[in-house]
Design a protein around this motif. Structure first.
Motif, short mmCIF file in Angstrom:
data_model
loop_
_atom_site.label_atom_id
_atom_site.label_comp_id
_atom_site.label_asym_id
_atom_site.label_seq_id
_atom_site.Cartn_x
_atom_site.Cartn_y
_atom_site.Cartn_z
N PHE A 334 0.83 -1.20 0.00
CA PHE A 334 0.00 0.00 0.00
C PHE A 334 0.87 1.25 0.00
CE2 PHE A 334 -2.50 -3.12 2.64
CZ PHE A 334 -3.36 -3.50 1.62
N PRO A 335 0.54 2.25 -0.78
CA PRO A 335 1.38 3.45 -0.85
C PRO A 335 1.41 4.27 0.43
CG PRO A 335 -0.67 3.77 -2.08
CD PRO A 335 -0.62 2.33 -1.70
N CYS A 360 5.17 -8.46 13.77
CA CYS A 360 5.59 -7.41 12.85
C CYS A 360 4.71 -6.20 13.10
CB CYS A 360 5.48 -7.87 11.39
SG CYS A 360 3.81 -8.40 10.92
N TRP A 361 5.12 -5.05 12.58
CA TRP A 361 4.27 -3.88 12.71
C TRP A 361 4.44 -2.98 11.49
CZ3 TRP A 361 6.02 1.22 12.90
CH2 TRP A 361 7.38 1.41 13.19
N ALA A 362 3.39 -2.20 11.21
CA ALA A 362 3.39 -1.29 10.07
C ALA A 362 2.87 0.07 10.50
CB ALA A 362 2.52 -1.85 8.94
N MET A 363 3.44 1.11 9.91
CA MET A 363 2.97 2.48 10.14
C MET A 363 2.31 2.99 8.86
SD MET A 363 5.12 5.99 10.99
CE MET A 363 6.06 5.21 12.28
N VAL A 364 1.18 3.69 9.03
CA VAL A 364 0.49 4.27 7.89
C VAL A 364 0.33 5.77 8.12
CG1 VAL A 364 -0.81 2.11 7.69
CG2 VAL A 364 -1.91 4.11 8.73
N GLU A 365 0.11 6.51 7.01
CA GLU A 365 -0.15 7.94 7.10
C GLU A 365 -1.48 8.27 6.47
OE1 GLU A 365 2.87 10.05 4.99
OE2 GLU A 365 2.28 9.26 3.02
N GLY A 366 -2.04 9.41 6.86
CA GLY A 366 -3.30 9.87 6.30
C GLY A 366 -3.55 11.31 6.68
N GLU A 371 -9.14 8.63 8.18
CA GLU A 371 -8.45 8.00 7.07
C GLU A 371 -7.35 7.07 7.57
OE1 GLU A 371 -7.30 9.60 2.80
OE2 GLU A 371 -5.90 10.41 4.32
N VAL A 372 -6.62 7.51 8.61
CA VAL A 372 -5.58 6.66 9.19
C VAL A 372 -6.18 5.36 9.71
CG1 VAL A 372 -3.94 6.44 11.11
CG2 VAL A 372 -3.99 8.54 9.74
N GLU A 373 -7.34 5.44 10.37
CA GLU A 373 -7.95 4.24 10.92
C GLU A 373 -8.38 3.28 9.83
OE1 GLU A 373 -11.12 2.73 14.29
OE2 GLU A 373 -11.04 4.87 13.79
N ILE A 374 -8.98 3.78 8.76
CA ILE A 374 -9.37 2.92 7.64
C ILE A 374 -8.16 2.20 7.08
CG2 ILE A 374 -10.23 2.93 5.27
CD1 ILE A 374 -12.11 5.24 6.14
N ARG A 375 -7.07 2.93 6.90
CA ARG A 375 -5.86 2.35 6.34
C ARG A 375 -5.20 1.36 7.31
NH1 ARG A 375 -3.28 7.70 3.25
NH2 ARG A 375 -4.78 7.66 1.51
#
Length: 391
Positions: A334-335, A360-366, A371-375
């Motif tokens: 995901f971008p 494992c863990w991933a960080m997302v931006e929004g 939007e952050v929660e959806i991602r």
């Protein structure tokens, strides 16, 4: 020469990078082996340093030949002994009484309860105290150690069967009981000093207790202008007004928010938030809270705290160990993923031991918290679907 005593926990802490002006005066005792220690005045890797008093002894001995100007730690479990060292050495900073009030959860709630609402609670001297608390409050209740962290050793008693099972365990004399609060859990992370103020508010994706039953853990940031963030910031200030606080400190506050919007104190610690919180703070605000806290604590200059609204918000989700051998996925495609890490030190078959346990863990931006929660949830679903069992 400025001499600084350091009792360290973090595996990756780079004191030469955080405090370059003081490198030649650093006397570091570390729970984990550090990679960059050349140029330190003194360095020792002390196995189990978090649990053994050796660092306290050696620093008292070293103080016979030099004057220590500062005593610092990055670790919640060392706050009290570092405070004792400060008192012994005549060094400014958090006092033993203040450290205790942020460590002992019964003392903490007694103090905080003068200014903010807390769940009903009681210290437990005997099993009879627990029975009396349940009779008074009813189920469910939470039983936990007074000085533990990271959701370790916490038990939720939801009915008589849970109580019976709990009664078969070895009793320990450091417990407290608290009424169970149903609602969202938020956290507020701050670094505060004379002339410096940084506060950031976030919401946990789920209760931190969920990792102990196999739920994934995560957190997502709130915009500073979000009405809930404004309420949480005011709650932090009200809460701290009840405590004896040092001139410089970091805080990690956890707050229950009920369905009708009422805020209750979960816990507050006088240290930087753990797990992925510092990484989220760096991504959104360009600020490393540990570095800022330690530099302010040792009288070093820092850049001004961020004042404008952030361009992006961030969140992180961690996949908990499933209890059998698995292979973590590759980076999700995901971008909006800005960071992804696999826990290469995780043993096959491991289960969650505390709220930081992860495969494992991933960080997302929004652009917004929504939007952050959806991602985050889409990323979580992808990671779960692509985690493979090892034959």
């Amino acid at each position: 020469m400025v001499n600084v005593a350091v009792v360290n926990y973090g595996r990756l802490n780079d004191y030469a990078a955080m405090l370059p002006e003081l490198t030649g005066g650093l006397h570091v005792f570390s729970h984990h082996e550090l990679e960059r220690t050349s140029g330190f005045a003194h360095y020792e890797y002390v196995p189990d340093c978090e649990f053994v008093p050796y660092a306290e002894l050696r620093l008292r001995e070293l103080a016979r030949d030099r004057v220590f100007d500062h005593v610092i730690t990055d670790n919640e479990y060392d706050l009290e002994r570092v405070a004792r060292l400060r008192t012994h050495l005549g060094v400014p900073g958090q006092s033993p009484e203040s450290a205790l009030s942020f460590r002992d959860k019964v003392v903490m709630k007694e103090v905080a309860g003068k200014r903010v609402r807390t769940p009903r609670f009681a210290g437990l001297g005997t099993f009879a105290d627990l029975l009396a608390f349940i009779d008074d409050v009813g189920y469910p209740v939470v039983v936990k150690p007074r000085k533990q962290g990271g959701s370790r050793d916490i038990t939720v008693l939801r009915d008589r069967d849970d109580l019976t099972a709990f009664s078969r365990r070895h009793w320990r004399d450091d417990l407290m009981a608290e009424e169970f609060v149903d609602g969202e859990v938020h956290h507020v992370d701050a670094v505060l000093a004379d002339g410096y103020r940084f506060v950031a508010c976030s919401r946990y994706l789920r209760s931190c207790l969920g990792v102990l039953s196999g739920e994934n853990n995560g957190s997502l940031q709130l915009h500073p202008d979000d009405p809930v963030a404004v309420e949480l910031t005011a709650f932090l200030d009200d809460c701290l007004a009840a405590f004896g606080t040092p001139a410089v400190s970091a805080y990690h506050l956890e707050v229950f928010r009920t369905a009708d919007g009422e805020l209750l104190l979960c816990e507050i610690a006088s240290r930087v938030g753990g797990a992925r919180i510092p990484a989220l703070t760096r991504a959104t605000y360009g600020l490393d809270p540990l570095t800022v806290w330690l530099r302010l604590s040792t009288g070093l200059p820092v850049e001004d705290a961020p004042s404008g609204p952030p361009a992006e918000l961030h969140g992180a989700v961690a996949i908990v160990p499933p209890g059998h051998a698995v292979r973590a996925p590759e980076r999700p495609p995901f971008p909006w993923i800005t960071a992804y890490e696999v826990n290469t030190a995780l043993a096959d078959g491991a289960v969650a031991q505390n709220s930081t346990s992860h495969l494992c863990w991933a960080m997302v931006e929004g652009r917004t918290t929504a939007e952050v929660e959806i991602r985050l949830r889409e990323t979580e679903a992808w990671l779960v679907a692509n985690t493979a069992d090892v034959p």
